[in-house]
Write a protein that holds these residues in place. Structure first.
Motif, short mmCIF file in Angstrom:
data_model
loop_
_atom_site.label_atom_id
_atom_site.label_comp_id
_atom_site.label_asym_id
_atom_site.label_seq_id
_atom_site.Cartn_x
_atom_site.Cartn_y
_atom_site.Cartn_z
N LEU A 9 0.83 -1.20 0.00
CA LEU A 9 0.00 0.00 0.00
C LEU A 9 0.87 1.26 0.00
O LEU A 9 0.62 2.21 -0.75
N ALA A 10 1.92 1.24 0.83
CA ALA A 10 2.80 2.41 0.94
C ALA A 10 3.51 2.69 -0.38
O ALA A 10 3.59 3.84 -0.83
N HIS A 13 1.06 4.07 -2.82
CA HIS A 13 0.73 5.43 -2.42
C HIS A 13 1.83 6.40 -2.84
O HIS A 13 1.57 7.41 -3.50
N ILE A 17 1.51 9.36 -5.67
CA ILE A 17 1.72 10.77 -5.34
C ILE A 17 2.86 11.33 -6.21
O ILE A 17 2.77 12.44 -6.74
N GLY A 34 -4.21 14.29 -9.56
CA GLY A 34 -4.82 12.97 -9.41
C GLY A 34 -3.95 11.92 -8.76
O GLY A 34 -4.11 10.73 -9.02
N VAL A 36 -3.80 10.59 -5.72
CA VAL A 36 -4.51 9.57 -4.94
C VAL A 36 -5.23 8.60 -5.88
O VAL A 36 -5.20 7.38 -5.67
N GLY A 37 -5.84 9.13 -6.92
CA GLY A 37 -6.53 8.29 -7.89
C GLY A 37 -5.57 7.34 -8.59
O GLY A 37 -5.86 6.15 -8.75
N ALA A 39 -2.73 6.30 -7.38
CA ALA A 39 -2.33 5.33 -6.35
C ALA A 39 -3.37 4.22 -6.21
O ALA A 39 -3.02 3.04 -6.06
N MET A 40 -4.66 4.60 -6.27
CA MET A 40 -5.73 3.60 -6.15
C MET A 40 -5.68 2.62 -7.32
O MET A 40 -5.83 1.41 -7.14
N ILE A 41 -5.47 3.16 -8.53
CA ILE A 41 -5.40 2.30 -9.71
C ILE A 41 -4.20 1.36 -9.60
O ILE A 41 -4.30 0.16 -9.88
N LEU A 43 -2.84 0.26 -6.90
CA LEU A 43 -3.14 -0.75 -5.87
C LEU A 43 -4.03 -1.85 -6.42
O LEU A 43 -3.81 -3.04 -6.14
N ILE A 44 -5.03 -1.45 -7.21
CA ILE A 44 -5.92 -2.45 -7.82
C ILE A 44 -5.10 -3.37 -8.74
O ILE A 44 -5.24 -4.59 -8.71
N ARG A 47 -2.85 -5.68 -6.74
CA ARG A 47 -3.61 -6.74 -6.11
C ARG A 47 -3.94 -7.85 -7.10
O ARG A 47 -3.78 -9.05 -6.81
N VAL A 64 -3.53 -4.21 4.32
CA VAL A 64 -4.15 -3.14 3.56
C VAL A 64 -5.55 -2.87 4.11
O VAL A 64 -5.96 -1.72 4.29
N GLY A 68 -7.81 0.56 5.02
CA GLY A 68 -9.06 0.86 4.32
C GLY A 68 -10.19 1.10 5.32
O GLY A 68 -11.01 2.01 5.15
N PHE B 87 -3.45 8.06 2.55
CA PHE B 87 -3.05 6.66 2.72
C PHE B 87 -4.27 5.78 2.91
O PHE B 87 -4.42 4.74 2.26
N ALA B 88 -5.16 6.20 3.81
CA ALA B 88 -6.36 5.42 4.11
C ALA B 88 -7.30 5.37 2.91
O ALA B 88 -7.90 4.33 2.63
N ALA B 91 -6.14 2.94 0.37
CA ALA B 91 -6.38 1.56 0.81
C ALA B 91 -7.79 1.08 0.48
O ALA B 91 -8.00 -0.12 0.26
N ALA B 93 -9.32 1.30 -2.18
CA ALA B 93 -9.37 0.75 -3.55
C ALA B 93 -9.23 -0.76 -3.53
O ALA B 93 -9.64 -1.44 -4.46
N CYS B 238 -11.38 11.78 -7.22
CA CYS B 238 -10.04 12.18 -6.81
C CYS B 238 -9.12 12.30 -8.02
O CYS B 238 -8.18 13.09 -8.02
N LEU B 239 -9.41 11.50 -9.05
CA LEU B 239 -8.60 11.55 -10.26
C LEU B 239 -8.97 12.77 -11.11
O LEU B 239 -8.10 13.50 -11.58
#
Lengths: 142, 254
Positions: A9-10, A13, A17, A34, A36-37, A39-41, A43-44, A47, A64, A68, B87-88, B91, B93, B238-239
């Protein structure tokens, strides 16, 4: 180990960023675009990739999952450290912006869902006026 | 004795923050269950209490960081700061299941895009009509109308001042509460009957807490479908918020 999950996750992230900052610099704006967005992609993707290779045991996922689950408490802490006194001087902006967007979105939901073929479509017309009244009552109460 | 207690608290700011937020959460969950019969989600009440605490802190200290300016509660500033918050949120996602998400298909994507762009336009227009003329403030308030997460994430990314951030959170919060309370009452108008309709609703209404609480009060079986699409909502916001929507806003207002 749980820390593996938190480390994944780190890394996602930090990469997100960083890429967001990089994108911002490339676009000539001194902001994060974007991050954070992204970072989310990441992470997906991470995973899916790890899962396929069987490198994602339950304990790793927990590393993780914990973060969440922490997001609502973190948002509560964030709310508690905002400049609410100054925001209230902004007047009814929040109320109007929220009410407006809820009404507009409700109309679109209703419109899109009306295109769906439905066995119960017959009784729809009859209840329409009543439902609209319900909606108005709902927004008033809120 | 009291001094010693204060010293313990001050030296363990972040740990104290965990305890304080935990206390706020348990109080909110009880209030949600007893006063509103679960209709208003506990997390929304908790955020409301958070904002009230911030107001109290601001009045007490005259500072800009809400309760974080009260030295005893400085740890809340760390817990709710940009680092742990982003960070949270990243997570969350992890809970998105791509294969299930594909089932939502095109209609879910359309609903998601509309659910991000429409509230943004409404929020930005309201901000404009109330005299906000700089792109950063207008974008942050517009993003707040998407959800109370997208607002501060966008605001932080483009450098919005704290009072605009608070306004943005307040906008998202009011919206979330309206969705929670209004959904069961407007269910027939919204045609909330099938999984597909719940996905459309989840995409357009956005806030996960609002959608899941609203659908739970309407028809429990619809909850996963709505929540599934709604989980994408924050990420998409966010994106788009600090990028596309900010650039468009900036080019419009100069």
């Amino acid at each position: 180990m749980i820390i593996y999950g938190t480390a994944i996750l780190a890394v996602c992230h930090l990469s997100g960023i960083f890429l967001g900052d990089l994108l911002g610099t490339l676009l000539g704006v001194k902001t994060n675009v974007g991050g954070v967005g992204i970072a989310m992609i990441l992470l997906i993707c991470a995973r899916l990739w790890l899962h396929k290779r069987g490198l994602m045991p339950q304990t790793t996922e927990m590393g993780v999952g914990f973060w969440g689950a922490m997001y609502i408490p973190v948002v509560v802490a964030m709310a508690a450290t905002q400049n609410v006194v100054a925001a209230l001087r902004g007047g009814p902006v929040a109320l109007l912006a929220a009410l407006g967007s809820v009404l507009v979105c409700a109309c679109f939901v209703s419109m899109i869902n009306r295109t769906e073929r439905d066995a119960e479509a017959g009784d729809a017309a009859a209840t329409e006026t009543e439902a609209e009244t319900d909606n108005r009552v709902a927004t008033h109460r809120a | 004795m009291l001094e010693l207690l204060e010293k313990t608290a001050k030296h363990n700011g972040l740990i104290l923050a965990f305890a304080v937020v935990g206390l706020v959460m348990i109080v909110s969950m009880q209030l949600s269950r007893r006063l509103t019969m679960g209709r208003v989600h506990g997390s929304a009440i908790a955020i409301l209490i958070g904002l009230l605490l911030a107001y109290w802190g601001g009045v007490q200290t005259g500072g800009k960081q809400g309760i974080g300016d009260v030295s005893l509660f400085a740890g809340l500033g760390l817990m709710g700061g940009a680092m742990l918050r982003d960070f949270a949120i990243t997570a969350t996602a992890f809970e998105v299941h791509v294969s299930e998400a594909r089932k939502a298909g095109l209609v879910g994507v359309v609903a998601l895009l509309l659910g991000t762009v429409l509230p943004f336009i409404v929020g930005a227009s309201v901000a404009w009509s109330f005299g906000y003329r700089d792109a950063v403030s207008i974008t942050t308030i517009g993003a707040g109308a998407v959800t109370y997460i997208v607002g501060p994430v966008t605001g932080a990314a483009i450098g919005a001042p704290s009072e605009i951030m608070a306004l943005s959170i307040a906008t998202g919060l009011v919206k979330s509460i309206m969705v929670m309370v209004g959904t069961p009452m407007a269910a027939r108008f919204l045609r909330l009957r099938t999984p597909r309709s719940a996905m459309v609703f989840g995409g357009l209404a956005g806030t996960v807490s609002g959608v899941s609480a609203g659908l739970a009060a309407t028809d429990r079986r619809l909850v996963p479908y709505g929540a599934l699409v709604a989980t994408f909502h924050t990420g998409l916001g966010c994106l788009l918020g600090p990028s596309l929507l900010f650039f468009v806003t900036r080019s419009l207002v100069g």
